[in-house]
Design a protein around this motif. Structure first.
Motif, PDB file in Angstrom:
ATOM      1  N   VAL A  22       0.848  -1.202   0.000  1.00  0.00           N
ATOM      2  CA  VAL A  22       0.000   0.000   0.000  1.00  0.00           C
ATOM      3  C   VAL A  22       0.883   1.252   0.000  1.00  0.00           C
ATOM      4  O   VAL A  22       0.601   2.237  -0.675  1.00  0.00           O
ATOM      5  N   GLY A  23       1.996   1.191   0.728  1.00  0.00           N
ATOM      6  CA  GLY A  23       2.937   2.313   0.751  1.00  0.00           C
ATOM      7  C   GLY A  23       3.518   2.586  -0.626  1.00  0.00           C
ATOM      8  O   GLY A  23       3.714   3.742  -1.017  1.00  0.00           O
ATOM      9  N   SER A 215       0.753  17.448  14.882  1.00  0.00           N
ATOM     10  CA  SER A 215       0.085  16.854  13.717  1.00  0.00           C
ATOM     11  C   SER A 215       1.038  15.826  13.091  1.00  0.00           C
ATOM     12  O   SER A 215       2.262  15.903  13.270  1.00  0.00           O
ATOM     13  N   ASP A 216       0.466  14.882  12.321  1.00  0.00           N
ATOM     14  CA  ASP A 216       1.313  13.855  11.703  1.00  0.00           C
ATOM     15  C   ASP A 216       2.304  14.459  10.703  1.00  0.00           C
ATOM     16  O   ASP A 216       3.483  14.073  10.706  1.00  0.00           O
ATOM     17  N   PRO A 217       1.894  15.413   9.845  1.00  0.00           N
ATOM     18  CA  PRO A 217       2.893  16.011   8.941  1.00  0.00           C
ATOM     19  C   PRO A 217       4.027  16.698   9.711  1.00  0.00           C
ATOM     20  O   PRO A 217       5.191  16.604   9.318  1.00  0.00           O
ATOM     21  N   GLY A 224      11.908  13.130  10.485  1.00  0.00           N
ATOM     22  CA  GLY A 224      12.555  12.744   9.231  1.00  0.00           C
ATOM     23  C   GLY A 224      11.835  11.545   8.647  1.00  0.00           C
ATOM     24  O   GLY A 224      11.102  10.842   9.356  1.00  0.00           O
ATOM     25  N   LYS A 225      12.011  11.339   7.343  1.00  0.00           N
ATOM     26  CA  LYS A 225      11.275  10.259   6.680  1.00  0.00           C
ATOM     27  C   LYS A 225      12.039   9.703   5.483  1.00  0.00           C
ATOM     28  O   LYS A 225      11.480   9.109   4.581  1.00  0.00           O
ATOM     29  N   SER A 226      13.359   9.883   5.493  1.00  0.00           N
ATOM     30  CA  SER A 226      14.175   9.451   4.349  1.00  0.00           C
ATOM     31  C   SER A 226      14.549   7.969   4.464  1.00  0.00           C
ATOM     32  O   SER A 226      14.187   7.304   5.430  1.00  0.00           O
ATOM     33  N   GLY A 258       4.729  11.521   3.072  1.00  0.00           N
ATOM     34  CA  GLY A 258       5.930  11.724   2.264  1.00  0.00           C
ATOM     35  C   GLY A 258       7.047  10.755   2.612  1.00  0.00           C
ATOM     36  O   GLY A 258       6.867   9.819   3.403  1.00  0.00           O
ATOM     37  N   GLY A 259       8.215  10.984   1.988  1.00  0.00           N
ATOM     38  CA  GLY A 259       9.403  10.198   2.316  1.00  0.00           C
ATOM     39  C   GLY A 259       9.373   8.780   1.764  1.00  0.00           C
ATOM     40  O   GLY A 259       8.763   8.514   0.731  1.00  0.00           O
TER      41      GLY A 259
END
Ligand code: AR6
Ligand code: MG
Length: 309
Positions: A22-23, A215-217, A224-226, A258-259
């Motif tokens: 799903v991601g 918030s989640d964002p 970070g989300k890399s 994102g990420g």
């Protein structure tokens, strides 16, 4: 009791694959509505390298009762050669090619990557869930998770990340899914288990963000989300600890901010599935999952071959 544990083991492997698949769709379908409609349109939910490598670890544990780096490296290598199109980053294929060309050990080729520092990509954590299942009661959990990283990831952060994700799965299995879930207890246990300052401080930050109602964002931006494991893993832990009661909400959080979407889905999905059990994962997602019988079979084999504790 046995069937509950089996449902957690199966939930973990299927949860990993669903979060991953799903991601992957979320790279193009970037809102909840778009993502739901992509999943609905899809005939098959296809997983990527994250789950393919997790399957390699489960296979190695079932076949040999261990994750010794060389046999595990050979399994990763054979599975990659059969399905090179699963979306691997550059590190693992270059290790496999070097081992094939020069005949050195996988861990030796791995430690030469990135100027001799080894990889801190999230590849060691994204695949480690079966280690968390197999060694969930073992005092060797940390060391075995590190061992499973060695064929491709030798950087200290990749080792600590693998251990933290394995521990998250092991903790999730031990918690009653219907009971009150404490983000503080869960994340503080992981903070205490981590051995690097980076992971300890990021896990503490994830807890602070949950407790302060960020918030989640904002949480994704802050943590970070890399592809670096000390970014994407803390946000995956945040996604689970913030939405423990719903697999779907946990995955939306992990993949819609994102990420490195597929890998955050895989890591959060493995923990959520281990906590909730397979019956709590969305049925309309499960019925589209590629090779889903294989996940159930491997979960049962892992459970029946657990080390004595
Ligand atoms: N220094 C600088 N950059 C690094 C370092 C380092 N020591 N280590 C890793 N990187 P890799 P993985 C960066 O190739 O961890 C798939 O799509 C570098 O940009 O070891 O298995 C999966 O689905 C490098 O290319 O692979 C996951 O999303 C990148 O991190 C992800 O890739 C990935 O490290 C897993 O990748
Ligand atoms: Mg992937």
């Amino acid at each position: 009791m046995q069937s509950t544990l089996l449902s957690r083991f199966t939930g973990c492997l299927i949860g990993e694959a669903l979060g991953d698949a799903v991601g992957e769709l979320a790279f193009s379908a970037r809102t909840r509505d778009l993502l739901d409609s992509e999943v609905e349109k899809a005939e098959l939910l296809r997983y990527t390298d994250d789950t393919a490598m997790a399957l390699g670890i489960a296979q190695c544990l079932v076949e040999s009762g261990s994750v010794a780096p060389e046999p595990l490296g050979r399994i990763f290598h054979a599975n990659y050669s059969r399905e090179p199109w699963r979306g691997y980053a550059s590190g693992p294929p270059s290790i496999f090619a070097r081992v094939q060309a020069v005949g050195i050990k996988y861990s030796e080729a791995a430690s030469a990557l990135f100027g001799g520092r080894g990889s801190f990509g999230n590849g060691s954590a994204m695949r480690v869930a079966p280690v968390g299942l197999f060694y969930h009661k073992s005092p060797e959990l940390y060391e075995r998770a590190c061992e499973s990283a060695m064929p491709t990831h030798t950087h200290p952060l990749a080792l600590d990340g693998a251990a933290v994700q394995a521990k998250a799965v092991a903790l999730a299995i031990g918690l009653p899914p219907g009971g009150a879930f404490s983000p503080r207890s869960f994340l503080e246990a992981l903070e205490g288990f981590a051995r690097t300052t980076e992971f300890r401080s990021k896990i503490r930050l994830a807890l602070d963000l949950i407790l302060s109602g960020a918030s989640d964002p904002d949480a994704a931006r802050t943590l970070g989300k890399s592809v670096a494991v000390h970014e994407s893993l803390p946000f995956s832990l945040y996604s689970f600890a913030k939405y423990p009661a719903s697999f779907r909400e946990c995955i939306y959080c992990a993949v819609l901010n994102g990420g490195d979407r597929d890998t955050m889905g895989a890591m959060a999905g493995a923990i959520s599935g281990a906590y909730l059990g397979v019956a709590s994962l969305p049925g309309e997602w499960r019925e589209k999952l590629e090779n889903s019988v294989l996940f159930s079979e491997l979960a049962a084999s892992l459970m029946h071959n657990l080390p004595l504790s």
